[in-house]
Motif scaffolding. Structure first.
Motif, PDB file in Angstrom:
ATOM      1  N   MET A   1       0.849  -1.182   0.000  1.00  0.00           N
ATOM      2  CA  MET A   1       0.000   0.000   0.000  1.00  0.00           C
ATOM      3  C   MET A   1       0.892   1.242   0.000  1.00  0.00           C
ATOM      4  O   MET A   1       1.802   1.376   0.821  1.00  0.00           O
ATOM      5  CB  MET A   1      -0.897  -0.009   1.252  1.00  0.00           C
ATOM      6  CG  MET A   1      -1.617   1.290   1.487  1.00  0.00           C
ATOM      7  SD  MET A   1      -2.714   1.307   2.937  1.00  0.00           S
ATOM      8  CE  MET A   1      -1.577   1.021   4.264  1.00  0.00           C
ATOM      9  N   ASP A   2       0.626   2.145  -0.926  1.00  0.00           N
ATOM     10  CA  ASP A   2       1.373   3.395  -0.971  1.00  0.00           C
ATOM     11  C   ASP A   2       0.930   4.322   0.153  1.00  0.00           C
ATOM     12  O   ASP A   2      -0.257   4.397   0.493  1.00  0.00           O
ATOM     13  CB  ASP A   2       1.154   4.116  -2.309  1.00  0.00           C
ATOM     14  CG  ASP A   2       1.888   3.433  -3.450  1.00  0.00           C
ATOM     15  OD1 ASP A   2       2.847   2.669  -3.192  1.00  0.00           O
ATOM     16  OD2 ASP A   2       1.509   3.663  -4.613  1.00  0.00           O
ATOM     17  N   THR A   3       1.898   5.039   0.705  1.00  0.00           N
ATOM     18  CA  THR A   3       1.606   6.022   1.754  1.00  0.00           C
ATOM     19  C   THR A   3       2.357   7.315   1.448  1.00  0.00           C
ATOM     20  O   THR A   3       3.306   7.336   0.655  1.00  0.00           O
ATOM     21  CB  THR A   3       2.027   5.517   3.150  1.00  0.00           C
ATOM     22  OG1 THR A   3       3.435   5.247   3.160  1.00  0.00           O
ATOM     23  CG2 THR A   3       1.236   4.276   3.545  1.00  0.00           C
ATOM     24  N   ALA A  19       1.799  13.287   9.847  1.00  0.00           N
ATOM     25  CA  ALA A  19       0.585  12.586   9.420  1.00  0.00           C
ATOM     26  C   ALA A  19       0.986  11.634   8.304  1.00  0.00           C
ATOM     27  O   ALA A  19       1.616  12.060   7.320  1.00  0.00           O
ATOM     28  CB  ALA A  19      -0.461  13.573   8.928  1.00  0.00           C
ATOM     29  N   LEU A  20       0.648  10.379   8.457  1.00  0.00           N
ATOM     30  CA  LEU A  20       0.882   9.374   7.428  1.00  0.00           C
ATOM     31  C   LEU A  20      -0.473   9.013   6.845  1.00  0.00           C
ATOM     32  O   LEU A  20      -1.382   8.620   7.588  1.00  0.00           O
ATOM     33  CB  LEU A  20       1.561   8.134   8.020  1.00  0.00           C
ATOM     34  CG  LEU A  20       1.945   7.038   7.021  1.00  0.00           C
ATOM     35  CD1 LEU A  20       3.092   7.506   6.126  1.00  0.00           C
ATOM     36  CD2 LEU A  20       2.327   5.751   7.758  1.00  0.00           C
ATOM     37  N   VAL A  21      -0.620   9.179   5.521  1.00  0.00           N
ATOM     38  CA  VAL A  21      -1.899   8.892   4.879  1.00  0.00           C
ATOM     39  C   VAL A  21      -1.721   7.857   3.779  1.00  0.00           C
ATOM     40  O   VAL A  21      -0.649   7.733   3.191  1.00  0.00           O
ATOM     41  CB  VAL A  21      -2.565  10.165   4.297  1.00  0.00           C
ATOM     42  CG1 VAL A  21      -2.764  11.227   5.368  1.00  0.00           C
ATOM     43  CG2 VAL A  21      -1.790  10.722   3.117  1.00  0.00           C
ATOM     44  N   VAL A  26      -6.182   8.587   7.105  1.00  0.00           N
ATOM     45  CA  VAL A  26      -5.066   8.990   7.954  1.00  0.00           C
ATOM     46  C   VAL A  26      -4.695   7.762   8.777  1.00  0.00           C
ATOM     47  O   VAL A  26      -5.488   7.282   9.584  1.00  0.00           O
ATOM     48  CB  VAL A  26      -5.439  10.176   8.876  1.00  0.00           C
ATOM     49  CG1 VAL A  26      -4.304  10.470   9.851  1.00  0.00           C
ATOM     50  CG2 VAL A  26      -5.767  11.414   8.063  1.00  0.00           C
ATOM     51  N   LEU A  27      -3.502   7.245   8.551  1.00  0.00           N
ATOM     52  CA  LEU A  27      -3.055   6.025   9.226  1.00  0.00           C
ATOM     53  C   LEU A  27      -2.366   6.312  10.545  1.00  0.00           C
ATOM     54  O   LEU A  27      -2.369   5.472  11.447  1.00  0.00           O
ATOM     55  CB  LEU A  27      -2.087   5.252   8.318  1.00  0.00           C
ATOM     56  CG  LEU A  27      -2.623   4.869   6.942  1.00  0.00           C
ATOM     57  CD1 LEU A  27      -1.503   4.303   6.084  1.00  0.00           C
ATOM     58  CD2 LEU A  27      -3.768   3.871   7.082  1.00  0.00           C
ATOM     59  N   PRO A  47       7.266   6.077   2.796  1.00  0.00           N
ATOM     60  CA  PRO A  47       6.262   6.811   2.023  1.00  0.00           C
ATOM     61  C   PRO A  47       6.786   7.163   0.636  1.00  0.00           C
ATOM     62  O   PRO A  47       7.993   7.373   0.455  1.00  0.00           O
ATOM     63  CB  PRO A  47       6.027   8.076   2.863  1.00  0.00           C
ATOM     64  CG  PRO A  47       7.266   8.231   3.683  1.00  0.00           C
ATOM     65  CD  PRO A  47       7.767   6.841   3.940  1.00  0.00           C
ATOM     66  N   VAL A  48       5.889   7.220  -0.324  1.00  0.00           N
ATOM     67  CA  VAL A  48       6.264   7.585  -1.693  1.00  0.00           C
ATOM     68  C   VAL A  48       6.891   8.979  -1.683  1.00  0.00           C
ATOM     69  O   VAL A  48       7.927   9.218  -2.300  1.00  0.00           O
ATOM     70  CB  VAL A  48       5.035   7.547  -2.630  1.00  0.00           C
ATOM     71  CG1 VAL A  48       5.396   8.008  -4.028  1.00  0.00           C
ATOM     72  CG2 VAL A  48       4.432   6.149  -2.654  1.00  0.00           C
ATOM     73  N   VAL A  49       6.235   9.905  -0.989  1.00  0.00           N
ATOM     74  CA  VAL A  49       6.718  11.277  -0.869  1.00  0.00           C
ATOM     75  C   VAL A  49       6.591  11.699   0.593  1.00  0.00           C
ATOM     76  O   VAL A  49       5.599  11.398   1.246  1.00  0.00           O
ATOM     77  CB  VAL A  49       5.911  12.257  -1.753  1.00  0.00           C
ATOM     78  CG1 VAL A  49       6.384  13.696  -1.564  1.00  0.00           C
ATOM     79  CG2 VAL A  49       5.986  11.864  -3.225  1.00  0.00           C
TER      80      VAL A  49
END
Length: 196
Positions: A1-3, A19-21, A26-27, A47-49
């Motif tokens: 899963m991308d975050t 914040a990690l989404v 919002v994870l 995370p991707v970005v």
């Protein structure tokens, strides 16, 4: 899963809010973290970005602002200027910028693309200009326009800015942002949030 990760930078005592989404949720929403703790989150979550709400560099020597800031102020909304390095290090007012610069350096080799964002510009693009509305009132309405599940009912300004940074990071991955002056990434949407 991308975050995607958003980071709001505070001074040494205040620490970092993150914040990690994912695409729709919002994870994770944490505050008062150290630079090392943010790096651990990045290394674990990959995370991707990672979008950081702090200048990625100081103005050129002898200057009191960066080109990117002047462009954002002209085209989107007001922004605080970042002077050259000697002025940043000479004043406690800029302590949060120093902390942000430490984070950029710490993430130099991290498994993520790192960008500079300005959440007020993101909220302006998504929710319209603030006008005379109090900033806290304006941004309290903002997260619910993002279509993200898992946003706590009560958030503080730093948490909301971290969420906006993460949402901007996700929008950047979708190619729906503009880079001002080579530094500051801002959503291109002028109303409504990115589609999750």
């Amino acid at each position: 899963m991308d975050t995607w990760l958003g980071v709001d930078v505070g001074g040494a005592r205040q620490g970092f809010d993150v914040a990690l989404v994912s695409d729709g949720e919002v994870l994770r929403l944490d505050g008062q973290l150290t630079c090392a703790e943010v790096v651990t989150i990045v290394n674990d979550a990959k995370p991707v970005v990672t979008a950081i709400d702090s200048p990625c560099r100081c103005a050129d020597d002898g200057h009191t602002s960066r080109q990117s800031e002047r462009e954002v102020a002209k085209d989107v909304c007001g922004i605080r200027w970042t002077p050259d390095e000697s002025r940043v290090h000479a004043s406690s007012y800029y302590a949060w910028i120093v902390e942000g610069l430490h984070l950029y350096a710490a993430l130099h080799d991290a498994p993520t693309e790192v960008i500079e964002v300005f959440p007020t510009a993101s909220w302006t693009r998504w929710c319209g200009k603030r006008g005379g509305t109090q900033r806290s009132t304006w941004t309290r309405a903002g997260p619910h326009t993002l279509g993200l599940r898992g946003i706590p009912k009560r958030t503080n300004q730093d948490q909301r800015d971290a969420i906006a940074a993460a949402a901007t990071a996700r929008q950047h991955s979708a190619g729906a942002t503009k880079r001002f002056g080579g530094d500051i990434v801002v959503p291109v949407a002028t109303a409504n949030a990115p589609t999750y």
